[in-house]
Design a protein around this motif. Structure first.
Motif, PDB file in Angstrom:
ATOM      1  N   VAL A  46       0.868  -1.178   0.000  1.00 30.35           N
ATOM      2  CA  VAL A  46       0.000   0.000   0.000  1.00 30.35           C
ATOM      3  C   VAL A  46       0.901   1.224   0.000  1.00 30.35           C
ATOM      4  O   VAL A  46       1.842   1.314   0.797  1.00 30.35           O
ATOM      5  N   ARG A  47       0.623   2.165  -0.929  1.00 24.30           N
ATOM      6  CA  ARG A  47       1.351   3.430  -0.871  1.00 24.30           C
ATOM      7  C   ARG A  47       0.545   4.392  -0.003  1.00 24.30           C
ATOM      8  O   ARG A  47      -0.573   4.769  -0.353  1.00 24.30           O
ATOM      9  N   VAL A  48       1.113   4.758   1.122  1.00 26.29           N
ATOM     10  CA  VAL A  48       0.476   5.712   2.024  1.00 26.29           C
ATOM     11  C   VAL A  48       0.859   7.122   1.562  1.00 26.29           C
ATOM     12  O   VAL A  48       1.694   7.289   0.668  1.00 26.29           O
ATOM     13  N   ALA A  78      10.904   2.631  -0.260  1.00 30.66           N
ATOM     14  CA  ALA A  78      11.026   4.086  -0.165  1.00 30.66           C
ATOM     15  C   ALA A  78      11.141   4.698  -1.548  1.00 30.66           C
ATOM     16  O   ALA A  78      12.015   4.304  -2.335  1.00 30.66           O
ATOM     17  N   GLN A  79      10.282   5.655  -1.837  1.00 35.42           N
ATOM     18  CA  GLN A  79      10.368   6.349  -3.129  1.00 35.42           C
ATOM     19  C   GLN A  79      11.295   7.548  -3.021  1.00 35.42           C
ATOM     20  O   GLN A  79      11.150   8.395  -2.132  1.00 35.42           O
ATOM     21  N   ILE A  80      12.246   7.586  -3.942  1.00 37.96           N
ATOM     22  CA  ILE A  80      13.186   8.711  -4.021  1.00 37.96           C
ATOM     23  C   ILE A  80      12.709   9.548  -5.198  1.00 37.96           C
ATOM     24  O   ILE A  80      12.769   9.103  -6.353  1.00 37.96           O
ATOM     25  N   GLU A  81      12.203  10.728  -4.901  1.00 37.11           N
ATOM     26  CA  GLU A  81      11.562  11.461  -5.994  1.00 37.11           C
ATOM     27  C   GLU A  81      11.784  12.961  -5.959  1.00 37.11           C
ATOM     28  O   GLU A  81      11.023  13.713  -6.546  1.00 37.11           O
ATOM     29  N   ASP A  82      12.844  13.366  -5.292  1.00 41.81           N
ATOM     30  CA  ASP A  82      13.216  14.773  -5.448  1.00 41.81           C
ATOM     31  C   ASP A  82      14.701  14.953  -5.156  1.00 41.81           C
ATOM     32  O   ASP A  82      15.407  14.005  -4.793  1.00 41.81           O
ATOM     33  N   PHE A  84      12.429   4.776  -7.821  1.00 43.62           N
ATOM     34  CA  PHE A  84      12.574   6.098  -8.428  1.00 43.62           C
ATOM     35  C   PHE A  84      11.188   6.655  -8.774  1.00 43.62           C
ATOM     36  O   PHE A  84      10.340   5.919  -9.291  1.00 43.62           O
ATOM     37  N   GLY A  85      10.953   7.929  -8.467  1.00 43.02           N
ATOM     38  CA  GLY A  85       9.685   8.582  -8.822  1.00 43.02           C
ATOM     39  C   GLY A  85       9.931   9.670  -9.847  1.00 43.02           C
ATOM     40  O   GLY A  85      10.176  10.829  -9.495  1.00 43.02           O
ATOM     41  N   PRO A  86       9.867   9.329 -11.150  1.00 39.19           N
ATOM     42  CA  PRO A  86      10.275  10.297 -12.174  1.00 39.19           C
ATOM     43  C   PRO A  86       9.398  11.540 -12.247  1.00 39.19           C
ATOM     44  O   PRO A  86       9.909  12.633 -12.518  1.00 39.19           O
ATOM     45  N   ALA A  87       8.079  11.406 -12.013  1.00 39.95           N
ATOM     46  CA  ALA A  87       7.203  12.577 -12.184  1.00 39.95           C
ATOM     47  C   ALA A  87       7.573  13.648 -11.167  1.00 39.95           C
ATOM     48  O   ALA A  87       7.862  14.802 -11.519  1.00 39.95           O
ATOM     49  N   ASP A  88       7.606  13.264  -9.891  1.00 38.41           N
ATOM     50  CA  ASP A  88       7.971  14.246  -8.875  1.00 38.41           C
ATOM     51  C   ASP A  88       9.414  14.703  -9.031  1.00 38.41           C
ATOM     52  O   ASP A  88       9.736  15.867  -8.785  1.00 38.41           O
ATOM     53  N   PHE A  89      10.272  13.784  -9.459  1.00 41.90           N
ATOM     54  CA  PHE A  89      11.688  14.144  -9.613  1.00 41.90           C
ATOM     55  C   PHE A  89      11.870  15.182 -10.722  1.00 41.90           C
ATOM     56  O   PHE A  89      12.614  16.149 -10.563  1.00 41.90           O
ATOM     57  N   GLY A 112      10.502   4.015 -11.929  1.00 44.35           N
ATOM     58  CA  GLY A 112       9.138   4.543 -11.800  1.00 44.35           C
ATOM     59  C   GLY A 112       8.329   4.398 -13.078  1.00 44.35           C
ATOM     60  O   GLY A 112       8.743   3.736 -14.027  1.00 44.35           O
ATOM     61  N   PRO A 113       7.169   5.032 -13.102  1.00 43.23           N
ATOM     62  CA  PRO A 113       6.233   4.797 -14.209  1.00 43.23           C
ATOM     63  C   PRO A 113       6.578   5.568 -15.489  1.00 43.23           C
ATOM     64  O   PRO A 113       7.272   6.574 -15.460  1.00 43.23           O
ATOM     65  N   TYR A 114       6.004   5.067 -16.575  1.00 50.22           N
ATOM     66  CA  TYR A 114       6.052   5.723 -17.885  1.00 50.22           C
ATOM     67  C   TYR A 114       4.610   6.105 -18.179  1.00 50.22           C
ATOM     68  O   TYR A 114       3.753   5.230 -18.367  1.00 50.22           O
ATOM     69  N   LYS A 140       9.859  -2.178 -12.684  1.00 50.73           N
ATOM     70  CA  LYS A 140       9.377  -0.840 -13.020  1.00 50.73           C
ATOM     71  C   LYS A 140       7.900  -0.752 -12.670  1.00 50.73           C
ATOM     72  O   LYS A 140       7.176  -1.740 -12.788  1.00 50.73           O
ATOM     73  N   TRP A 141       7.502   0.403 -12.247  1.00 47.42           N
ATOM     74  CA  TRP A 141       6.069   0.617 -12.003  1.00 47.42           C
ATOM     75  C   TRP A 141       5.307   0.599 -13.317  1.00 47.42           C
ATOM     76  O   TRP A 141       5.814   1.074 -14.340  1.00 47.42           O
ATOM     77  N   VAL A 142       4.072   0.098 -13.256  1.00 45.02           N
ATOM     78  CA  VAL A 142       3.166   0.205 -14.399  1.00 45.02           C
ATOM     79  C   VAL A 142       1.857   0.790 -13.897  1.00 45.02           C
ATOM     80  O   VAL A 142       1.486   0.607 -12.734  1.00 45.02           O
TER      81      VAL A 142
HETATM   82  C1  GLV Z   1       5.784   8.473  -8.872  1.00 43.14           C
HETATM   83  O1  GLV Z   1       5.353   8.586  -7.767  1.00 43.14           O
HETATM   84  C2  GLV Z   1       6.371   9.582  -9.565  1.00 43.14           C
HETATM   85  O2  GLV Z   1       6.391  10.681  -9.001  1.00 43.14           O
HETATM   86  O3  GLV Z   1       6.843   9.375 -10.690  1.00 43.14           O
END
Ligand code: GLV
Ligand code: MG
Length: 337
Positions: A69-71, A133-137, A159-164, A209-211, A235-237
């Protein structure tokens, strides 16, 4: 300590606010499902999503997938209740909590302690529930080594590409795809490799992370194959149509898998039966480092359900390695004893 290798080739994010998507996710071929309470859920729907996710976890039927679960992130108003309610009411159906926007090891320590308190209270096995743990910034990436070391519950860095992309000011809206105009080879190389090195330094899985362009399977394949080649586990989908492409990209080829199993067998035989540390397998020298590489490919292949069709057969007593029935040409490496 290295942990048992669990496949996480495709990690399917499912919005917790959608009963329909939660129901549908059960039958899909993703290795992991992550039921999302964070960015795929509007603020007004957070409480309902939490109840949906608890109900979905208690219903079960995930068919051997990892269930996470992603909180909401540790600095948000929702995070403590996400963790307390989900784990108290449905912790037994849960393998891991995905913690987004981790900018400091303290976030992971907070979650570790909270999970420990809930486990004591509910009598669940201590330490069973893992953390991804998501690393996204920029801040999270700068502290990624400390984050990776923050808790024995950690299972993966993601990796969280969108937030990064937003955090560093990348001039592109195409999440997960290369930004137009960039002259370097791969705009994500640095964060991906940085995260990978931190993860491996602590025996953690590394997940890309996602595409976001779910209709662009060629672009997805390119990104997934590249992350897999670098060493990522998965990889996230975001859509069922992305699962097959990503599973394939993160599975070793049958040939690489067979070769890895053969290297392990051959190396085991020559180091134990003949006390030799470096031998030839075909036209390639194998040694302890080859064994380590083969371990990775064999674990990924087994986890992906690949089966071997060849066995290593030691040379007949008195025969030379080149007489090996498989014709693999096992023998002394050039320049060795
Ligand atoms: C996922 O959480 C993203 O920020 O890419
Ligand atoms: Mg994000």
């Amino acid at each position: 300590m290295p942990q048992e290798y669990r496949p996480r080739r495709s990690c399917l994010a499912v919005p917790g606010s959608s009963q329909r998507f939660l129901g549908k996710a059960r039958g899909l071929a993703a290795d992991e499902v992550l039921l999302d309470l964070e960015d795929a859920v509007a603020p007004a729907a957070k409480e309902t999503a939490r109840r949906n996710v608890i109900a979905a976890l208690n219903t079960g039927g995930w068919g051997g997938k990892l269930v996470a679960v992603r909180v909401n992130d540790a600095a948000s108003r929702w995070a403590y209740r996400d963790v307390v309610e989900v784990v108290t009411d449905a912790g037994r159906g849960l393998d891991a909590i995905v913690l987004p926007k981790v900018t400091d090891p303290g976030h992971v320590v907070w979650l570790d302690l909270l999970l420990g308190q809930i486990e004591q209270d509910t009598g669940d096995q201590s330490g069973r529930i893992g953390i991804e743990a998501q690393i996204e910034d920029a801040r999270g990436l700068a502290k990624v080594d400390e984050i990776a070391a923050a808790s024995p519950r950690l299972r993966a860095l993601v990796f969280g590409p969108a937030d990064f992309m937003a955090s560093i000011g990348m001039a592109s809206q195409r999440v997960g795809a290369q930004p137009a105009g960039y002259l370097g080879a791969d705009a994500f190389h640095y964060p991906l490799l940085r995260i990978l090195v931190a993860a491996r330094g602590h025996w953690l899985a590394a997940i890309d992370g996602p595409y976001l362009a779910v209709g662009d399977l060629d672009g997805l394949r390119e990104a997934a194959v590249s992350a897999a080649a670098l060493g990522y586990d998965g990889k996230w989908v975001l859509h069922p149509g992305q699962i097959g492409v990503v599973n394939e990209a993160f599975s070793p080829s049958q040939e690489d898998y067979e070769r890895a199993e053969l290297v392990l067998d051959a190396y085991r035989y020559y180091t134990s039966a003949e006390h030799r540390g470096a031998v030839m397998l075909g036209d390639e020298m194998i040694d302890e480092a080859s064994r380590k590489l083969a371990l990775v490919a064999a674990a990924k292949g087994r986890a992906a359900g690949l089966r071997r069709s060849q066995r290593f057969e030691p040379p007949a007593p008195g025969g030379s390695a080149e007489d090996s029935p498989r014709g693999e040409g096992l023998g002394e490496p050039a320049g060795q004893g």
